[in-house]
Design an enzyme around this catalytic site. Sequence first.
Site, mmCIF file in Angstrom:
data_model
loop_
_atom_site.group_PDB
_atom_site.id
_atom_site.type_symbol
_atom_site.label_atom_id
_atom_site.label_comp_id
_atom_site.label_asym_id
_atom_site.label_seq_id
_atom_site.Cartn_x
_atom_site.Cartn_y
_atom_site.Cartn_z
ATOM 1 N N CYS A 1 0.819 -1.214 0.000
ATOM 2 C CA CYS A 1 0.000 0.000 0.000
ATOM 3 C C CYS A 1 0.854 1.265 0.000
ATOM 4 C CB CYS A 1 -0.941 0.011 1.197
ATOM 5 S SG CYS A 1 -0.067 0.001 2.762
ATOM 6 N N CYS B 1 -2.497 -3.236 8.783
ATOM 7 C CA CYS B 1 -2.191 -1.867 9.234
ATOM 8 C C CYS B 1 -1.765 -1.883 10.706
ATOM 9 C CB CYS B 1 -3.387 -0.966 9.046
ATOM 10 S SG CYS B 1 -4.184 -1.160 7.451
ATOM 11 N N ASP C 1 2.294 2.640 2.563
ATOM 12 C CA ASP C 1 2.197 3.407 3.811
ATOM 13 C C ASP C 1 3.490 3.314 4.621
ATOM 14 O OD1 ASP C 1 -0.307 3.912 2.982
ATOM 15 O OD2 ASP C 1 -1.340 2.783 4.537
ATOM 16 N N CYS D 1 -3.148 5.053 5.637
ATOM 17 C CA CYS D 1 -4.602 4.973 5.666
ATOM 18 C C CYS D 1 -5.143 5.284 7.070
ATOM 19 C CB CYS D 1 -5.040 3.573 5.256
ATOM 20 S SG CYS D 1 -4.631 2.341 6.509
HETATM 21 FE FE1 FES Z 1 -1.526 0.388 4.251
HETATM 22 FE FE2 FES Z 1 -3.350 0.454 6.022
HETATM 23 S S1 FES Z 1 -3.642 0.299 3.888
HETATM 24 S S2 FES Z 1 -1.266 0.416 6.359
#
Ligand code: FES
Length: 127
Positions: free
Chosen positions: A33, A103, A35, A59
């Site tokens: 993702c 996450c 992140d 997110c």
């Molecule tokens: Fe990447 Fe939540 S979608 S940490």
Amino acid sequence: MYTEKVMDHFTNPRNVGEIKDADGIGEVGNMKCGDIMRIYLKVSDDDVIEDIKFRTFGCAAAIATSSAITEMVKGKTIAEAWEISNQQVAEELGGLPPNKMHCSNLAADALKKALRDLEAKRAAKKE
Ligand code: FES
């Protein structure tokens, strides 16, 4: 989809920021993702986590889990902080949707990396 607690931590995150003279810093990212989460620790000589801050680019669940883990860790000892699992972070938030469990891994992993960094820095000081 998200619990009230997740929304509360997402819209009003606790302990956001950086600690300039941090004793330990942990950064993790999720390749899928994109992140990124960074955790900063300030620890007393008797191993109590006096301050913890985070910066998360991610997110809603990533921000909520970062915020929740800082509240769970503040005031705990290093040994107690090592025990915190991603499952506990998710429970603290009243649960996360299954596709968002990774996450909470990010928060627990960033904390563990910061603790490892702290221990490495302490060991280096002793040498
Ligand atoms: Fe990447 Fe939540 S979608 S940490």
